[in-house]
Scaffold this motif. Structure first.
Motif, PDB file in Angstrom:
ATOM      1  N   CYS A  77       0.848  -1.195   0.000  1.00  0.00           N
ATOM      2  CA  CYS A  77       0.000   0.000   0.000  1.00  0.00           C
ATOM      3  C   CYS A  77       0.883   1.244   0.000  1.00  0.00           C
ATOM      4  CB  CYS A  77      -0.910  -0.032   1.213  1.00  0.00           C
ATOM      5  SG  CYS A  77      -1.846   1.480   1.415  1.00  0.00           S
ATOM      6  N   CYS A  80       0.368   3.571   3.300  1.00  0.00           N
ATOM      7  CA  CYS A  80       0.917   3.313   4.636  1.00  0.00           C
ATOM      8  C   CYS A  80       2.230   2.528   4.605  1.00  0.00           C
ATOM      9  CB  CYS A  80      -0.105   2.558   5.476  1.00  0.00           C
ATOM     10  SG  CYS A  80      -0.480   0.913   4.842  1.00  0.00           S
ATOM     11  N   CYS A  99      -6.415  -2.726   1.599  1.00  0.00           N
ATOM     12  CA  CYS A  99      -5.431  -2.498   2.651  1.00  0.00           C
ATOM     13  C   CYS A  99      -6.184  -2.393   3.972  1.00  0.00           C
ATOM     14  CB  CYS A  99      -4.611  -1.230   2.393  1.00  0.00           C
ATOM     15  SG  CYS A  99      -3.459  -0.946   3.775  1.00  0.00           S
ATOM     16  N   ALA A 101      -4.880  -2.019   6.858  1.00  0.00           N
ATOM     17  CA  ALA A 101      -4.263  -0.993   7.701  1.00  0.00           C
ATOM     18  C   ALA A 101      -4.891   0.383   7.457  1.00  0.00           C
ATOM     19  CB  ALA A 101      -2.764  -0.945   7.465  1.00  0.00           C
ATOM     20  N   CYS A 102      -5.181   0.684   6.176  1.00  0.00           N
ATOM     21  CA  CYS A 102      -5.802   1.968   5.844  1.00  0.00           C
ATOM     22  C   CYS A 102      -7.321   1.830   5.781  1.00  0.00           C
ATOM     23  CB  CYS A 102      -5.303   2.481   4.491  1.00  0.00           C
ATOM     24  SG  CYS A 102      -3.560   2.893   4.464  1.00  0.00           S
ATOM     25  N   ARG A 106      -7.696  -0.438  -2.760  1.00  0.00           N
ATOM     26  CA  ARG A 106      -6.746   0.249  -3.632  1.00  0.00           C
ATOM     27  C   ARG A 106      -6.638  -0.486  -4.963  1.00  0.00           C
ATOM     28  NH1 ARG A 106      -4.725   4.412  -1.056  1.00  0.00           N
ATOM     29  NH2 ARG A 106      -4.393   4.299   1.198  1.00  0.00           N
TER      30      ARG A 106
HETATM   31 ZN   LIG Z   1      -2.468   1.131   3.616  1.00  0.00          ZN
END
Ligand SMILES: [Zn+2]
Length: 459
Positions: A77, A80, A99, A101-102, A106
């Motif tokens: 990603c 991040c 992603c 984490a985000c 994407r």
């Molecule tokens: Zn990310």
């Protein structure tokens, strides 16, 4: 524990040609920490082994074909820096990825987002990264989750090292678990974590504030903006599963640069990939986006008359020899032949200057032939999709159509470039001997916008 299947390792190494840095690969498999055998960056390996990068890439691709290592396509990603997913097969890639984490979907981008590494095959040596849930937390985040190919712009350090020094909370929270840190926030800081975000902005506050971020199974909420000053920040896991938590406070917004790495696009434009792993294809019906790819189309002019004059068999030999010689030039300039259709050839490159170099050489190659043949070449660059056509890596999109149509602008002996190719600084340098090349405007069949075309007429 470094348990190496030496019999298998030696059997496979014996099948590699001498002089390809296979000794360095043997040393690494036998002696290095797992980290050094997980998603090996071929450029870093080349540097360590003291061999050119091309040779390291060839070695690792041949080793992949033998099952000594595996090609790993990591979806990193760009928001991040985390590796959102990784696959051992090109056919497992989809046009988008998520992603976590985000907490964002994407677009897969072979040029920017897909990092290719080589991981030792588990039959040769089992790595601890095969079981990420049992990794030490530090190793989980900085050895496994985050890409080690990212540099923090302006800081000259790797993202993993940068985040490590700015980490405040690093823990694995059981369901219902909570962790707390006391921090004095400064203006402009970014408080980040996989799945959480705070922005520090506004007038400074002297009282300690309490902020709690709650993980609901998908992301930490809320995502507040807070003023500089002291804060007691806590994270709570309200999900039903254990949660590895990393919370870092960085004094700047991190923009990324990259160490030299093998992108998915670059790998697909590597002749050795097609040679040794030619069965690796995109899933049929799927288009994987790639950016800034350069395509070259060539067509042989004068060949029809030759079929009449010297007969099919002799003409076929001549045309076959011609394709072989063109393919060598494409490979020499770091490109791959995508396919040939009749007297036409399509090749793909990562850099426009390589395509132009190959094209100029191709024109020269026909000089001195007994038959009056010449080439008509067109080159264009841009974004397109990597697709599977007849079980082979191919390209699709309007950019491909433009490249083909620009080729049809060429007269015998011409190399026609679009402005996107011509304006590349390295290409401009190559074109200096041609003097001032006038820009022509062409309306190409099936393409809405007028295209600016530059015509090279090799002497
Ligand atoms: Zn990310």
């Amino acid at each position: 524990m470094r348990e190496v299947n030496n019999v298998l390792l030696e059997t496979k190494l014996a099948q590699l040609p001498a002089g390809l840095a296979s000794r360095q690969l043997r040393d690494r498999v036998n002696h290095a920490d797992d980290r050094m055998l997980f998603r090996i960056n071929p450029y870093a390996f080349a540097e360590e082994a003291g061999v050119p990068a091309d040779r390291a890439i060839e070695l690792l691709l041949r080793a992949s074909a033998l099952g000594l290592v595996r090609v790993e396509w990591s979806l990193v990603c760009r928001g991040c820096g985390e590796c959102a997913a990784s696959h051992f097969k090109l056919s497992e890639l989809a046009s988008t990825f998520h992603c976590a984490a985000c907490a964002t979907d994407r677009m897969t981008n072979l040029h920017k987002q897909v990092e290719v590494g080589f991981t030792v095959h588990p039959e040769i040596r089992a790595l601890r990264y095969a079981h990420p849930e049992s990794l030490e937390l530090e190793d989980f985040f900085f050895g496994y989750k985050f890409s080690s190919n990212i540099l923090v712009r302006g800081e000259g350090v790797r993202l993993v090292d940068y985040l490590r020094t700015h980490t405040q909370i690093l823990t694995r929270l059981a369901p219902g678990g909570r962790a707390t840190a006391d921090v004095v926030l400064e203006e402009g800081w970014v408080v980040g974590s996989p799945r959480a975000k705070l922005t520090v902005i506004g007038a400074r506050v002297s009282d300690t504030r309490e902020v709690e971020l709650v993980f609901d199974g998908r992301a930490f909420e809320p995502r507040p903006t807070i003023a500089p000053g002291p804060v007691r920040i806590s994270v709570r896991n309200d999900s039903a599963n254990p949660l590895p938590v990393l919370l870092y406070f960085t004094p700047i917004v991190t923009y990324f640069d990259y160490v030299p790495l093998l992108s998915g696009q670059r790998l697909l434009n590597t002749d050795d990939f097609r040679r040794y792993l030619g069965t690796e294809v995109v899933r049929p019906g799927t288009g994987i986006p790639t950016r800034d790819n350069t395509l070259l189309f060539s067509d042989l002019s004068g060949s029809t008359a030759i079929y009449d004059r010297i007969g099919d068999a002799a003409a076929f030999e001549l045309v076959s020899a011609h394709f072989e010689s063109l393919a060598r030039m494409v490979t020499r300039h770091s490109g791959v032949v995508v396919k040939t259709i009749g007297d036409a050839l399509m090749a793909s490159f990562s850099h426009p200057a390589d395509a132009v170099r190959a094209a100029l050489e191709m024109g020269d190659a026909l000089v001195g032939l007994t038959e009056p043949l010449s080439l008509k070449i067109g080159i264009h660059r841009g974004d397109c999709l990597v697709v599977n056509i007849r079980d082979s890596v191919d390209y699709f999109g309007q950019m491909v159509n433009v490249a083909a149509r620009v080729q049809s602008c060429a007269r015998a002996g011409d190399v026609c470039l679009t402005a996107a190719v011509h304006d590349d600084p390295e290409v401009l340098e190559l074109l200096k001997p041609f003097g001032d090349i006038p820009a022509e405007r062409h309306l190409l069949r099936g393409i809405g916008d007028e295209q600016v075309v530059y015509r090279l007429r090799p002497a």
